[in-house]
Design an enzyme around this catalytic site. Structure first.
Site, PDB file in Angstrom:
ATOM      1  N   PHE A  62       0.812  -1.214   0.000  1.00 51.41           N
ATOM      2  CA  PHE A  62       0.000   0.000   0.000  1.00 51.41           C
ATOM      3  C   PHE A  62       0.852   1.273   0.000  1.00 51.41           C
ATOM      4  CE2 PHE A  62      -4.166  -1.974   1.848  1.00 51.41           C
ATOM      5  CZ  PHE A  62      -4.388  -2.598   0.637  1.00 51.41           C
ATOM      6  N   ASN A  93       8.412  -3.579   2.298  1.00 48.88           N
ATOM      7  CA  ASN A  93       9.366  -2.835   1.451  1.00 48.88           C
ATOM      8  C   ASN A  93       8.858  -1.428   1.141  1.00 48.88           C
ATOM      9  OD1 ASN A  93       7.417  -4.313  -0.040  1.00 48.88           O
ATOM     10  ND2 ASN A  93       8.596  -4.078  -1.919  1.00 48.88           N
ATOM     11  N   ASN A 282       6.745  -8.871 -10.875  1.00 52.52           N
ATOM     12  CA  ASN A 282       7.769  -9.811 -10.431  1.00 52.52           C
ATOM     13  C   ASN A 282       7.135 -10.731  -9.383  1.00 52.52           C
ATOM     14  OD1 ASN A 282       9.512  -8.210 -11.943  1.00 52.52           O
ATOM     15  ND2 ASN A 282      10.405  -7.192 -10.172  1.00 52.52           N
ATOM     16  N   ASP A 309      -1.050  -9.382  -4.456  1.00 52.97           N
ATOM     17  CA  ASP A 309       0.224  -8.673  -4.624  1.00 52.97           C
ATOM     18  C   ASP A 309      -0.022  -7.254  -5.163  1.00 52.97           C
ATOM     19  OD1 ASP A 309       2.947  -8.212  -4.486  1.00 52.97           O
ATOM     20  OD2 ASP A 309       3.421  -9.264  -6.343  1.00 52.97           O
ATOM     21  N   HIS A 313       1.734   1.699  -8.995  1.00 49.29           N
ATOM     22  CA  HIS A 313       2.663   2.727  -9.461  1.00 49.29           C
ATOM     23  C   HIS A 313       1.854   3.729 -10.271  1.00 49.29           C
ATOM     24  CE1 HIS A 313       6.163   0.271  -8.364  1.00 49.29           C
ATOM     25  NE2 HIS A 313       5.553  -0.754  -8.933  1.00 49.29           N
ATOM     26  N   GLY A 328       4.769  -4.298 -10.916  1.00 48.78           N
ATOM     27  CA  GLY A 328       3.666  -4.239  -9.965  1.00 48.78           C
ATOM     28  C   GLY A 328       2.475  -3.519 -10.550  1.00 48.78           C
TER      29      GLY A 328
END
Length: 445
Positions: A62, A93, A282, A309, A313, A328
């Site tokens: 998020f 991350n 990925n 997942d 972006h 992503g």
């Protein structure tokens, strides 16, 4: 909060579909039966619709803190409830990364004020934070996350001794992103020699290849068997990896479990021509053969969980040459409708959709009182209409990034209501700006 009565719905729970009423008192489901009447309750007639447990998404990004131009806990969890997702596990991350207990608790503090859905956060393992990891209370968060292959946020764990020490040092679920970094770098260098930075996106699945996935996941599984660790392999993408997983023991007894994400069940490498970097993930979306094998493994219980997942972006970031375009994409609003579409196509039963997206995440992570439609459980519910066609357009996309890989697609099923701990968070396209989300709790002996 008061009382809500869902009348005349078809309740999907533990392999059955029954026409039942559901009475909610505050946060909790207080009664499930036919013909309930309660003069003090707000009645919502859901006749002809299906009442599902709220979806538990075990893998989202998020983007908060540090990457909030892409999304925030508030914006993305709000989009999640529009997709029937009532609980999420947001990955470490971010900037800074959640690789200390202090940083982890800061994320919990933010979510406690801003999340629209229930929340937890795994602790991020690195090459040098083993001692901090050992201090974690096993019931404090969803588990440990390891990147055993490069990904957004530069959290690659590549020290074999450290990895074995982590596997040997925790009873918590270790969720792993498995791609072999050496293989990926070698493949990337080969294609860059030919194309420079502007590699055709169609080669993405050959750069982040079947070999890269299998090498990493097979090593992780071998190490889990050696150490007795509780390993959960995230976002599987290849047919070859399916031979690594078992379906001959109940999920609650499995030490090694598997997840597949919606995009690997939906798209194939043929879709790169149309979708380009919008479907750059990925691990990469791979071939139709791989997709078919993932479906087979999902249905025969080698794969236990379906997740998203979700990793937004901006469209500007995505609209770039291959090496510059990030991997992503946003999925939480559309994952359940997409799985319901596959149900309507005859690919999977409705009961199995609920098993893989609701029941099994609860079992796998030992989540307390969620993932089922049961008396005494939290009233996390999604009401879906399987005869309510709609089209994904910019105007109805709820993600902060404002785009979806499903834009232009039509779905026959729609989420009409989402309740989070008994609070009507979403109803027929309208969000409640009030929040009743809670920190997930766990029953780990």
């Amino acid at each position: 909060m008061g009382r809500i009565l869902l009348k005349n719905g078809k309740v999907v729970n533990e392999g059955t579909i029954q026409e039942l009423d559901v009475l909610i008192d505050g946060d909790i489901i207080s009664k499930i039966a036919s013909g309930i009447s309660d003069a003090s309750a707000k009645v919502i007639d859901v006749k002809g619709k299906y009442v599902l447990p709220g979806v538990i998404d075990d893998q989202v990004h998020f983007r908060e803190p540090g990457l909030t131009h892409k999304g925030t806990i508030a914006t993305e969890s709000r989009a999640a409830v529009a997709g029937g997702i009532t609980s999420f596990m947001e990955q470490p991350n971010t900037v800074p990364q959640a690789t200390t207990i202090e940083k982890l608790e800061q994320k919990f503090a933010t979510a406690s004020k801003t999340a629209f859905a229930n929340y937890s956060f795994p602790f991020g393992g690195t090459n040098d934070n083993l001692e901090e990891l050992k201090r974690l209370d096993k019931n404090s968060c969803s588990g440990i996350k390891l990147f055993l292959g490069s990904s957004t946020g530069n959290m690659l764990v590549d020290d074999e001794e450290v990895i074995e020490s982590i596997f040997s040092s925790t009873e918590m679920v270790i969720s792993a992103h498995c791609e072999d970094e050496t293989t990926i770098r070698r493949n990337l260098a080969t294609y860059m020699d030919t194309y420079g930075d502007d590699i055709p996106i169609e080669y993405h699945h050959l750069i982040r290849s079947e070999e890269a996935c299998y090498l990493s996941s097979s090593r992780a599984i071998a190490l889990a068997k050696k150490t007795g660790a509780r390993l959960h392999v995230f976002h599987l993408s290849t047919a070859k990896e399916m031979d690594l997983f078992r379906n001959d023991i109940p999920l609650a007894e499995k030490k090694i479990t598997a997840e597949v994400c919606l995009h690997h069940l939906w798209f194939t490498s043929e879709d790169y021509k149309e979708k380009g970097t919008l479907i750059k993930w990925n691990p990469a979306v791979k071939t139709a053969h791989d997709r078919d094998a993932l479906w087979t493994a999902l249905l025969d219980d080698r794969i236990d969980v379906v997740a998203t997942d979700h990793a937004p972006h901006t469209i500007t970031e995505k609209d770039n040459v291959y090496t510059k375009a990030p991997s992503g994409g946003p999925l939480v609003q559309h994952a359940l409708p997409a799985m319901l579409e596959k149900h309507l196509e005859g690919k999977i039963t409705l009961e199995r959709v609920v098993e893989k997206m609701c029941h099994n995440p609860s079992i796998l992570f030992q989540i307390a009182k969620r993932g089922y439609v049961k008396e005494g459980y939290f009233a996390d519910l999604a009401v879906v209409d399987l005869e309510n066609s709609w089209k994904v357009t910019k105007e109805n996309i709820a993600y902060k990034c404002g785009w979806s890989p499903f834009e232009g697609a039509s779905f026959k099923a729609k989420v009409t209501h989402t309740l989070v701990n008994g609070h009507l968070a979403y109803e027929n396209g309208v969000f409640s700006e009030e929040r009743n989300a809670k920190r997930l709790t766990f029953n780990r002996p």
